[in-house]
Design a protein around this motif. Structure first.
Motif, short mmCIF file in Angstrom:
data_model
loop_
_atom_site.label_atom_id
_atom_site.label_comp_id
_atom_site.label_asym_id
_atom_site.label_seq_id
_atom_site.Cartn_x
_atom_site.Cartn_y
_atom_site.Cartn_z
N LEU A 221 33.19 32.74 36.57
CA LEU A 221 33.99 32.79 37.80
C LEU A 221 33.20 32.25 38.98
CD1 LEU A 221 35.57 36.36 37.42
CD2 LEU A 221 36.57 34.17 36.73
N ALA A 222 31.91 32.58 39.03
CA ALA A 222 31.05 32.11 40.12
C ALA A 222 30.84 30.61 40.06
CB ALA A 222 29.71 32.84 40.08
N ASP A 223 30.73 30.07 38.86
CA ASP A 223 30.58 28.62 38.71
C ASP A 223 31.76 27.89 39.35
OD1 ASP A 223 28.16 28.80 37.40
OD2 ASP A 223 29.03 28.65 35.39
N VAL A 224 32.95 28.41 39.12
CA VAL A 224 34.15 27.80 39.69
C VAL A 224 34.20 28.02 41.20
CG1 VAL A 224 36.69 27.79 39.59
CG2 VAL A 224 35.36 28.09 37.49
N GLY A 225 33.48 29.02 41.68
CA GLY A 225 33.45 29.31 43.10
C GLY A 225 34.51 30.30 43.54
N LEU A 226 35.09 31.04 42.59
CA LEU A 226 36.14 31.99 42.92
C LEU A 226 35.57 33.18 43.69
CD1 LEU A 226 37.96 31.88 39.49
CD2 LEU A 226 38.90 31.09 41.67
N GLY A 227 36.36 33.70 44.60
CA GLY A 227 35.95 34.86 45.37
C GLY A 227 36.09 36.14 44.57
N ARG A 228 35.38 37.18 44.98
CA ARG A 228 35.48 38.49 44.35
C ARG A 228 35.70 39.54 45.44
NH1 ARG A 228 33.09 38.89 39.51
NH2 ARG A 228 34.66 40.52 39.25
N PRO A 229 36.52 40.54 45.19
CA PRO A 229 36.73 41.60 46.19
C PRO A 229 35.49 42.47 46.34
CG PRO A 229 37.89 42.10 44.15
CD PRO A 229 37.36 40.72 43.99
N ALA A 230 35.43 43.20 47.44
CA ALA A 230 34.23 43.98 47.77
C ALA A 230 33.90 45.04 46.73
CB ALA A 230 34.41 44.63 49.15
N VAL A 231 34.89 45.53 45.99
CA VAL A 231 34.64 46.60 45.03
C VAL A 231 33.62 46.20 43.97
CG1 VAL A 231 36.52 45.96 43.44
CG2 VAL A 231 35.77 48.35 43.58
N VAL A 232 33.51 44.92 43.66
CA VAL A 232 32.59 44.51 42.60
C VAL A 232 31.14 44.78 42.99
CG1 VAL A 232 34.19 42.72 41.81
CG2 VAL A 232 32.32 42.10 43.35
N ASP A 233 30.87 44.89 44.28
CA ASP A 233 29.50 45.16 44.71
C ASP A 233 29.10 46.61 44.52
OD1 ASP A 233 28.90 42.48 45.47
OD2 ASP A 233 30.11 42.76 47.28
#
Length: 319
Positions: A221-233
């Motif tokens: 997902l990061a390779d594609v540059g997609l965002g992630r919501p704050a909960v993942v942190d």
């Protein structure tokens, strides 16, 4: 160690060991080639001398099997992921045909491995570090430190051990091109980053996992540059943030992908997906929730799986 940014570098990673061609006469695992050349590979367990072109390879986890198949190597033996699934379903049937099953990943049969007379064994310290002495008596054993998150580095080590460095560069170059194409189709880096996505996994016998940034699927997902919501942190060690069905609304995002490992009822998938809390999430109301194959998205761990995941992302993500 931080999650890599979207840009995928050609060639992916610097190889971690020096190649030293030399003629060998010993038949011991540390000098495996009787009539050919070999090279040293720096592994999690120290330097290991490997035949330049191993022909009888045994792999003991899903990442190693993905690497071998992706690099055009058909192992003579492989451990299966679990008793139910065997070799993962996303792998081409013709590529795994004829591979001897040497037992479950966490408890491979040393006798079955030895009977195949391998000239190379691929695995990781986190899986089989306690069996290293026994395995290395059978054949040169190349172990990465762990699996999952560092899969790109591990792939390079697998390629070096298999004598497939040139092929590995082609694989990573092609993957990078596909990543850039997908990001462009999403409208470019800024639009990709603005799209917040979550991956939820229902696991039999465990809490529901909201995947963080330090795992295999997160790197894709990061390779594609997609965002992630704050909960993942909030994920423990960056891996996952575990919740009960009563807190599943914390997984809400622009797009949600969910996978199930084990029985849907026992993994709480049936209960959760039918709940009012799940149905009330914005991603569900917008029709942006997608069930994905657990074997491919979570268990595969390699460029073979990642390439298929990119294709599926292209089909499922809004543009």
């Amino acid at each position: 160690m931080t999650i890599p940014r979207r840009a995928v570098l050609a060639g992916a990673l610097t190889l971690t060991s020096a190649l030293t061609a030399t003629a060998c006469s010993s038949g011991t695992p540390n000098s495996p080639s009787k009539d050919g050349s070999s090279h040293l590979v720096k592994t999690a367990m120290g330097d290991v001398r490997v035949k330049d072109h191993p022909e009888r390879v045994v792999v003991l986890d899903t990442a190693e099997l993905d690497s071998a198949i992706t690099l055009g190597v058909r192992p003579v033996g492989a451990a299966h992921a679990d008793a139910g699934s065997g070799f993962l379903d996303y792998l081409p049937k013709d590529k795994v045909a004829g591979i001897k099953d040497v037992g479950a990943v966490m408890s491979p049969s040393l006798e079955s491995i030895a009977a195949l007379k391998p000239d190379l064994i691929l695995t990781s310290k986190v899986r089989h570090g306690d069996k290293y002495a026994e395995l290395s008596k059978i054949a040169p054993t190349v172990m990465t430190e762990s699996t999952g998150y560092p899969w790109k580095q591990n792939f390079q080590l697998h390629a070096l051990a298999l004598g497939k460095v040139a092929e590995a560069k082609q694989v990573t170059d092609e993957y990078g091109a596909r990543v850039r194409e997908l990001t462009a189709r999403l409208g470019g880096p800024a639009k990709a980053a603005a799209l917040k996505v979550n991956v939820v996994r229902f696991v039999e016998g465990a809490d529901i996992r909201i995947y963080g940034r330090k795992n295999y699927i997160a790197t894709v997902l990061a390779d594609v540059g997609l965002g992630r919501p704050a909960v993942v942190d909030k994920a423990k060690d960056g891996f996952s943030y575990d919740v009960s069905p009563e807190r599943i609304d914390l997984a809400d995002a622009d797009v949600i992908f969910h996978a199930t490992y084990g029985d849907p009822a026992k993994s709480k998938a049936t209960q959760t997906l039918g709940s009012a809390l799940w149905k009330g999430m914005s991603a569900v109301r917008a029709g942006r929730v997608h069930a994905v194959d657990d074997q491919l998205w979570i268990q595969g761990i390699g460029y073979g799986a990642a390439t298929t995941i990119l294709r599926e992302l292209g089909e499922m993500l809004p543009r």
